[in-house]
Write a protein that holds these residues in place. Structure first.
Motif, mmCIF file in Angstrom:
data_model
loop_
_atom_site.group_PDB
_atom_site.id
_atom_site.type_symbol
_atom_site.label_atom_id
_atom_site.label_comp_id
_atom_site.label_asym_id
_atom_site.label_seq_id
_atom_site.Cartn_x
_atom_site.Cartn_y
_atom_site.Cartn_z
ATOM 1 N N GLU A 182 -8.049 -4.928 -3.374
ATOM 2 C CA GLU A 182 -9.125 -5.681 -4.010
ATOM 3 C C GLU A 182 -9.312 -7.088 -3.425
ATOM 4 O O GLU A 182 -10.447 -7.568 -3.338
ATOM 5 N N ARG A 199 -14.086 -1.241 -10.499
ATOM 6 C CA ARG A 199 -13.295 -1.921 -9.464
ATOM 7 C C ARG A 199 -13.092 -1.002 -8.256
ATOM 8 O O ARG A 199 -13.172 -1.435 -7.102
ATOM 9 N N ARG A 240 -5.156 3.257 -9.172
ATOM 10 C CA ARG A 240 -5.049 1.897 -9.711
ATOM 11 C C ARG A 240 -4.282 0.995 -8.741
ATOM 12 O O ARG A 240 -4.690 -0.153 -8.489
ATOM 13 N N HIS A 241 -3.192 1.516 -8.187
ATOM 14 C CA HIS A 241 -2.397 0.721 -7.253
ATOM 15 C C HIS A 241 -3.178 0.407 -5.982
ATOM 16 O O HIS A 241 -3.108 -0.713 -5.460
ATOM 17 N N LEU A 245 -11.650 0.219 -14.406
ATOM 18 C CA LEU A 245 -11.018 0.606 -13.149
ATOM 19 C C LEU A 245 -12.012 1.330 -12.247
ATOM 20 O O LEU A 245 -12.024 1.118 -11.028
ATOM 21 N N GLN A 269 0.819 -1.215 0.000
ATOM 22 C CA GLN A 269 0.000 0.000 0.000
ATOM 23 C C GLN A 269 0.854 1.266 0.000
ATOM 24 O O GLN A 269 1.936 1.325 0.576
ATOM 25 N N VAL A 275 -6.417 0.129 -5.669
ATOM 26 C CA VAL A 275 -7.421 -0.887 -6.009
ATOM 27 C C VAL A 275 -6.774 -2.262 -6.093
ATOM 28 O O VAL A 275 -7.279 -3.249 -5.527
ATOM 29 N N GLU A 276 -5.666 -2.357 -6.788
ATOM 30 C CA GLU A 276 -4.987 -3.650 -6.931
ATOM 31 C C GLU A 276 -4.524 -4.199 -5.580
ATOM 32 O O GLU A 276 -4.548 -5.411 -5.351
ATOM 33 N N THR A 277 -4.120 -3.306 -4.669
ATOM 34 C CA THR A 277 -3.607 -3.730 -3.366
ATOM 35 C C THR A 277 -4.715 -4.235 -2.449
ATOM 36 O O THR A 277 -4.554 -5.243 -1.753
#
Length: 245
Positions: free
Chosen positions: A67, A102, A60-61, A99, A39, A63-65
């Protein structure tokens, strides 16, 4: 319950005890707390100062972290407000609809601490003990953006040994507002003076809130006054228990 901690930049850099207190509290209540090490900043300061394009990689980062997790908590109304009200907007304005969807899903699973405790975990009495006089400042993001209402007060009223004192003009901004305090220093200082006067008039030993940013601003003013009073985050009060005999 397995809960992911979004610790926020300010807690990570300046107030690590707030993040530790959040973990202590939730683990005491029987939950597993995980810390996604990847994060970073949620991008709030970029969005607030007009750099939405630069904020997109951070969104974006984030969300990816987060999710993979069903429940996410942050000890900050400000950062939770950014996740809920800015991330989807930033992605959508950039034309990245997948995105945006998400981000919206992650935002729906992200809670400020008092929201998590009362709305998700269904607890008001967390077993805290804090033998001090305390007044509560409802921060702007928690009050106006998240609309947490009286949830922090409901938690504070159940803290043993504590005297909760009503803060006059509690709903008024402390004057921080991130870069507002830098770009509008005179106005910010005047607003801070009003907040400090009201806090000191209560006779409280501590002013508490759900945002380290506002507490940093208030505490800086109180220290310059050498008032003998200080600030403490809501998580630190709720994590505190009576010392064993």
């Amino acid at each position: 319950m397995r809960i992911a901690l979004f610790v926020t930049c300010l807690a990570d850099a300046l107030y690590p005890d707030v993040g530790k207190a959040t973990v202590t509290l939730l683990e005491r209540l029987g939950h597993e707390v995980v810390f996604p090490a990847a994060q970073t900043c949620c991008g709030q300061m970029h969005v607030n100062t007009g750099y939405q394009r630069e904020a997109l990689p951070l969104v974006r980062h984030h969300v990816e972290t987060f999710e993979p997790y069903d429940v996410i908590v942050a000890p900050s109304g400000s950062c939770v407000g950014s996740v809920r009200h800015q991330h989807t907007m930033v992605a959508r304005r950039a034309g990245d609809e997948p995105l945006a969807a998400r981000a919206e899903a992650v935002a729906a699973r992200t809670y400020e601490l008092s929201e998590l405790l009362i709305d998700v975990l269904g607890v008001e009495d967390v077993g805290a003990y804090y033998p001090h006089r305390v007044t509560y400042h409802p921060t702007c993001h928690s009050l106006r953006m998240l609309r947490v209402g009286d949830k922090p007060l409901r938690l504070l009223r159940r803290v043993r040994g504590m005297t909760l004192l009503e803060l006059p003009e509690a709903d008024q901004c402390c004057g921080f507002g991130g870069t507002f305090a830098v770009k509008n220093a005179d106005t910010s200082t005047a607003m801070l003076a009003d907040k400090m006067r009201n806090a000191l008039d209560t006779g409280a030993e501590f002013t508490t809130a759900g945002d380290s940013s506002c507490l940093m601003h208030i505490d800086g003013g109180l220290r310059r006054l050498r008032s003998g009073t200080t600030t403490v985050h809501l998580a630190q009060i709720l994590a505190h228990t009576e010392a064993p005999a």
